[in-house]
Write an enzyme that holds these catalytic residues in place. Structure first.
Site, PDB file in Angstrom:
ATOM      1  N   CYS A 144       0.830  -1.199   0.000  1.00 26.75           N
ATOM      2  CA  CYS A 144       0.000   0.000   0.000  1.00 26.75           C
ATOM      3  C   CYS A 144       0.864   1.249   0.000  1.00 26.75           C
ATOM      4  O   CYS A 144       1.253   1.747   1.051  1.00 26.75           O
ATOM      5  CB  CYS A 144      -0.919  -0.024   1.216  1.00 26.75           C
ATOM      6  SG  CYS A 144      -1.933   1.431   1.305  1.00 26.75           S
ATOM      7  N   CYS A 147      -0.563   4.177   1.921  1.00 27.85           N
ATOM      8  CA  CYS A 147      -0.499   4.109   3.396  1.00 27.85           C
ATOM      9  C   CYS A 147       0.921   4.379   3.884  1.00 27.85           C
ATOM     10  O   CYS A 147       1.120   5.054   4.874  1.00 27.85           O
ATOM     11  CB  CYS A 147      -0.879   2.737   3.933  1.00 27.85           C
ATOM     12  SG  CYS A 147      -2.148   1.909   3.056  1.00 27.85           S
ATOM     13  N   ASP A 148       1.900   3.779   3.200  1.00 28.17           N
ATOM     14  CA  ASP A 148       3.255   3.747   3.761  1.00 28.17           C
ATOM     15  C   ASP A 148       4.276   4.573   2.987  1.00 28.17           C
ATOM     16  O   ASP A 148       5.363   4.853   3.504  1.00 28.17           O
ATOM     17  CB  ASP A 148       3.756   2.288   3.792  1.00 28.17           C
ATOM     18  CG  ASP A 148       2.799   1.386   4.548  1.00 28.17           C
ATOM     19  OD1 ASP A 148       2.234   1.852   5.557  1.00 28.17           O
ATOM     20  OD2 ASP A 148       2.605   0.235   4.146  1.00 28.17           O
TER      21      ASP A 148
END
Ligand code: NAP
Length: 324
Positions: A144, A147-148
């Site tokens: 992701c 997200c990261d």
């Protein structure tokens, strides 16, 4: 022993399909109860859109909207009409008789006259032991980017993205904000991504594509340092130094908790045997969104099937199997 909940309509999931179903059902006075997931990353509240940046193709948002904001708004709209929400997964079901029975991750039992399954799908991994180890330890491997990807860890480094679809292009483009270079690793010589996403990737000077290439190992002790790659045509092996790996190779539908109680298609998605309907193999159980849609997989089409499922559930409750 805790009391068994008795419900008219239970909706399992919390993406666009689930919330749209909840909005329609709540407005029809069915008082739906939504199990939105438990942050376990199997069924995360808000679903996959929580991992997306800007949504530019959902009608009604000419300037775009973030996935998180969209899901918060969907939920708020469902709650405004009386939808109740439990932040838990459903981990087991018994659809062999009515009322249908389900159990939450917290061990609570719930009975329902009708059920809508809208549990979506989850990111797939390549399946390498070091990929799993470094993903679990936060060592620079992720499925992701949104997200990261903004973590300091990935700044000014060469970042690899595996996959040739829209997700891979989206992740690669996103990572160009932070990385010195993004290498897209694709197993064929042609991308699967839509023309517009391909063009955006081709036009970006920071993106390079390693064609006909697969990852055979992920190297690094605490943090990723390199990938072992293999050319799928010549068989030649080489190493690529990287500071991060994002895996974007598709999704697996969240159907494990159904443990064979609903008929699935060969690829694991819930079968909805009647064209343009959300009915499943069990009368009274409906399916909507990415858990049943292996073809369109869009937020707007998921919302559409959520609407269909709620209308079908309402008709089924009113008229039973003769509700058509
Ligand atoms: P996808 O379209 O199924 O693409 C998966 C990619 O991963 C394919 O290129 C596939 O290669 C590759 N792949 C699969 N298994 C692999 C493995 N084991 N090792 C190496 N490569 C592997 O999945 P997606 O990109 O997640 O997209 C899913 C759906 O969401 C699509 O309908 C897409 O249009 C949509 N989507 C849209 C947007 C957007 O519009 N902005 C963004 C994201 C997703 P092959 O090509 O060789 O099969």
């Amino acid at each position: 022993m805790s009391e068994i909940r008795k419900e008219t309509l239970v909706i399992v999931g919390s993406g666009p399909a689930a919330w749209t179903a909840a909005i329609y059902a709540a407005r029809a006075d069915l008082e739906p109860l939504v199990y939105e997931g438990s942050f376990s990353r199997t069924m995360i509240p808000g679903g996959q859109l929580m991992f997306t940046t800007e949504i530019e193709n959902y009608p009604g948002f000419p300037e775009g909207i973030t996935g998180q904001k969209m899901m918060m708004d969907f939920k708020e709209q469902a709650e405004r009409f009386g939808t109740r929400v439990i932040t838990e997964d459903i981990v087991k079901v018994d659809f062999t008789e009515r009322p249908f029975r389900m159990w939450s991750g917290a061990g609570e039992e719930v009975e329902a006259s009708t059920v809508i399954i809208a549990t979506g799908a989850n990111a797939r991994w390549i399946g390498l032991p070091n990929e799993e180890r470094l993903a679990q330890s936060g060592g620079g491997v992720s499925a992701c980017a949104v997200c990261d990807g903004a973590l300091p860890h990935f700044r000014d480094k060469v970042i690899a993205v595996v996959g040739g679809g829209d997700s891979a292009m989206e992740d690669a483009l996103y990572m160009t904000k932070f990385a010195s270079e993004v290498v897209v690793i694709h197993r064929r010589d042609e991308l699967r991504a839509s023309r517009i996403m391909q063009q955006r990737a081709f036009d970006n000077d920071k993106i390079r594509i390693a064609w006909n290439t697969v990852v055979t190992d992920v190297l690094g002790d605490d943090e990723i340092t390199a990938l072992k790659l293999q050319d799928t045509v010549t068989g030649e092996e080489r190493e690529l130094d990287v500071g991060g790996l994002f895996v974007a190779i598709g999704h697996t539908p969240n159907t494990a908790f159904l443990s064979g109680q609903l008929e699935l298609k060969d690829n694991g998605y819930v079968a909805t045997p009647v064209s343009w309907r959300t009915v499943t193999s069990v009368p009274g159980v409906f399916a909507a969104g990415d858990v049943m849609d292996d073809y369109y997989r869009q937020a707007v089409s998921a919302a559409g099937t959520g609407c269909m499922a709620a209308l079908e559930a309402e008709r089924w409750l009113a008229h039973g199997e003769d509700g058509d």
